[in-house]
Design a protein around this motif. Structure first.
Motif, mmCIF file in Angstrom:
data_model
loop_
_atom_site.group_PDB
_atom_site.id
_atom_site.type_symbol
_atom_site.label_atom_id
_atom_site.label_comp_id
_atom_site.label_asym_id
_atom_site.label_seq_id
_atom_site.Cartn_x
_atom_site.Cartn_y
_atom_site.Cartn_z
ATOM 1 N N ASN A 91 -16.492 -7.467 -6.407
ATOM 2 C CA ASN A 91 -15.487 -8.436 -6.859
ATOM 3 C C ASN A 91 -14.461 -8.703 -5.760
ATOM 4 N N SER A 92 -14.060 -7.646 -5.079
ATOM 5 C CA SER A 92 -13.110 -7.788 -3.979
ATOM 6 C C SER A 92 -13.702 -8.639 -2.864
ATOM 7 N N LEU A 93 -14.970 -8.423 -2.553
ATOM 8 C CA LEU A 93 -15.638 -9.212 -1.513
ATOM 9 C C LEU A 93 -15.686 -10.689 -1.903
ATOM 10 N N ALA A 94 -15.986 -10.955 -3.158
ATOM 11 C CA ALA A 94 -16.050 -12.350 -3.616
ATOM 12 C C ALA A 94 -14.679 -13.022 -3.500
ATOM 13 N N LYS A 95 -13.622 -12.302 -3.874
ATOM 14 C CA LYS A 95 -12.272 -12.856 -3.769
ATOM 15 C C LYS A 95 -11.904 -13.123 -2.314
ATOM 16 N N SER A 137 -4.877 -18.729 12.536
ATOM 17 C CA SER A 137 -6.042 -18.079 13.148
ATOM 18 C C SER A 137 -5.973 -16.570 12.987
ATOM 19 N N ASP A 138 -4.781 -16.004 13.133
ATOM 20 C CA ASP A 138 -4.615 -14.561 12.938
ATOM 21 C C ASP A 138 -4.940 -14.157 11.506
ATOM 22 N N ALA A 139 -4.494 -14.963 10.543
ATOM 23 C CA ALA A 139 -4.778 -14.664 9.138
ATOM 24 C C ALA A 139 -6.284 -14.698 8.872
ATOM 25 N N ILE A 140 -6.962 -15.680 9.450
ATOM 26 C CA ILE A 140 -8.411 -15.784 9.281
ATOM 27 C C ILE A 140 -9.097 -14.586 9.930
ATOM 28 N N ARG A 141 -8.672 -14.228 11.122
ATOM 29 C CA ARG A 141 -9.271 -13.099 11.845
ATOM 30 C C ARG A 141 -9.080 -11.795 11.072
ATOM 31 N N ASN A 142 -7.865 -11.569 10.542
ATOM 32 C CA ASN A 142 -7.602 -10.347 9.775
ATOM 33 C C ASN A 142 -8.442 -10.297 8.503
ATOM 34 N N LEU A 143 -8.591 -11.433 7.846
ATOM 35 C CA LEU A 143 -9.396 -11.466 6.629
ATOM 36 C C LEU A 143 -10.871 -11.239 6.935
ATOM 37 N N LYS A 144 -11.332 -11.750 8.082
ATOM 38 C CA LYS A 144 -12.722 -11.489 8.491
ATOM 39 C C LYS A 144 -12.946 -9.997 8.693
ATOM 40 N N ASN A 145 -11.989 -9.323 9.328
ATOM 41 C CA ASN A 145 -12.103 -7.874 9.523
ATOM 42 C C ASN A 145 -12.111 -7.144 8.189
ATOM 43 N N SER A 146 -11.282 -7.595 7.259
ATOM 44 C CA SER A 146 -11.237 -6.978 5.940
ATOM 45 C C SER A 146 -12.553 -7.185 5.188
ATOM 46 N N GLU A 152 -15.487 -7.531 6.573
ATOM 47 C CA GLU A 152 -16.477 -6.657 7.208
ATOM 48 C C GLU A 152 -16.332 -5.221 6.709
ATOM 49 N N LYS A 153 -15.087 -4.747 6.561
ATOM 50 C CA LYS A 153 -14.857 -3.399 6.038
ATOM 51 C C LYS A 153 -15.360 -3.276 4.604
ATOM 52 N N THR A 154 -15.136 -4.305 3.806
ATOM 53 C CA THR A 154 -15.596 -4.281 2.414
ATOM 54 C C THR A 154 -17.118 -4.265 2.352
ATOM 55 N N LYS A 155 -17.772 -5.046 3.217
ATOM 56 C CA LYS A 155 -19.240 -5.039 3.257
ATOM 57 C C LYS A 155 -19.760 -3.664 3.641
ATOM 58 N N ASN A 156 -19.102 -3.011 4.600
ATOM 59 C CA ASN A 156 -19.510 -1.661 4.990
ATOM 60 C C ASN A 156 -19.312 -0.676 3.846
ATOM 61 N N ALA A 157 -18.226 -0.820 3.108
ATOM 62 C CA ALA A 157 -17.971 0.053 1.959
ATOM 63 C C ALA A 157 -19.022 -0.161 0.875
ATOM 64 N N ILE A 158 -19.438 -1.399 0.669
ATOM 65 C CA ILE A 158 -20.490 -1.688 -0.307
ATOM 66 C C ILE A 158 -21.794 -1.027 0.123
ATOM 67 N N ASP A 159 -22.128 -1.126 1.400
ATOM 68 C CA ASP A 159 -23.351 -0.486 1.905
ATOM 69 C C ASP A 159 -23.305 1.026 1.709
ATOM 70 N N ARG A 160 -22.163 1.652 2.012
ATOM 71 C CA ARG A 160 -22.035 3.104 1.836
ATOM 72 C C ARG A 160 -22.166 3.490 0.371
ATOM 73 N N GLU A 161 -21.550 2.718 -0.510
ATOM 74 C CA GLU A 161 -21.615 3.027 -1.940
ATOM 75 C C GLU A 161 -23.041 2.874 -2.468
ATOM 76 N N GLU A 162 -23.737 1.832 -2.021
ATOM 77 C CA GLU A 162 -25.128 1.644 -2.451
ATOM 78 C C GLU A 162 -26.013 2.778 -1.941
ATOM 79 N N GLN A 163 -25.774 3.226 -0.720
ATOM 80 C CA GLN A 163 -26.543 4.361 -0.189
ATOM 81 C C GLN A 163 -26.270 5.629 -0.994
#
Length: 103
Positions: free
Chosen positions: A8-12, A53-62, A64-75
């Motif tokens: 849900n966080s990733l979708a938002k 641009s900074d806001a977009i860059r920071n959100l992109k990093n966030s 990516e972190k959420t996607k990594n957390a989803i992968d860890r949780e699925e594993q």
């Protein structure tokens, strides 16, 4: 469940980044290069675009972190299910009944 909250966080976040991109591109397009030639307002416009641009860059990093957390949780879930499927039947019954909680 943690995985559902992460998804849900990733979708938002993905919705928010789309909005940020639309806002930024609309702002750049509305400028039509005119403020950059203006000695009084050009710097302010460039600073605003840099903040966007900074806001977009920071959100992109966030994201990516959420996607990594989803992968860890699925594993973690897959590993738990793998061990659960290898347990004897009587242990599974105790777990399903709630008698055993940590396994």
């Amino acid at each position: 469940m943690k995985l559902d909250r992460l998804k849900n966080s990733l979708a938002k976040k993905e919705k928010k980044i789309d909005e940020l991109f639309e806002t930024h591109f609309a702002d750049v397009q509305s400028a039509n290069r005119q403020p950059l030639n203006d000695k009084r307002n050009g710097g302010a416009t460039m600073n605003r675009w840099e903040r966007q641009s900074d806001a977009i860059r920071n959100l992109k990093n966030s994201i990516e972190k959420t996607k990594n957390a989803i992968d860890r949780e699925e594993q973690r879930i897959n590993e738990r299910d793998h061990y659960y499927n290898q347990m004897p039947g009587f242990v599974k019954e105790k777990i399903d009944a709630g008698i055993l909680r940590h396994w």
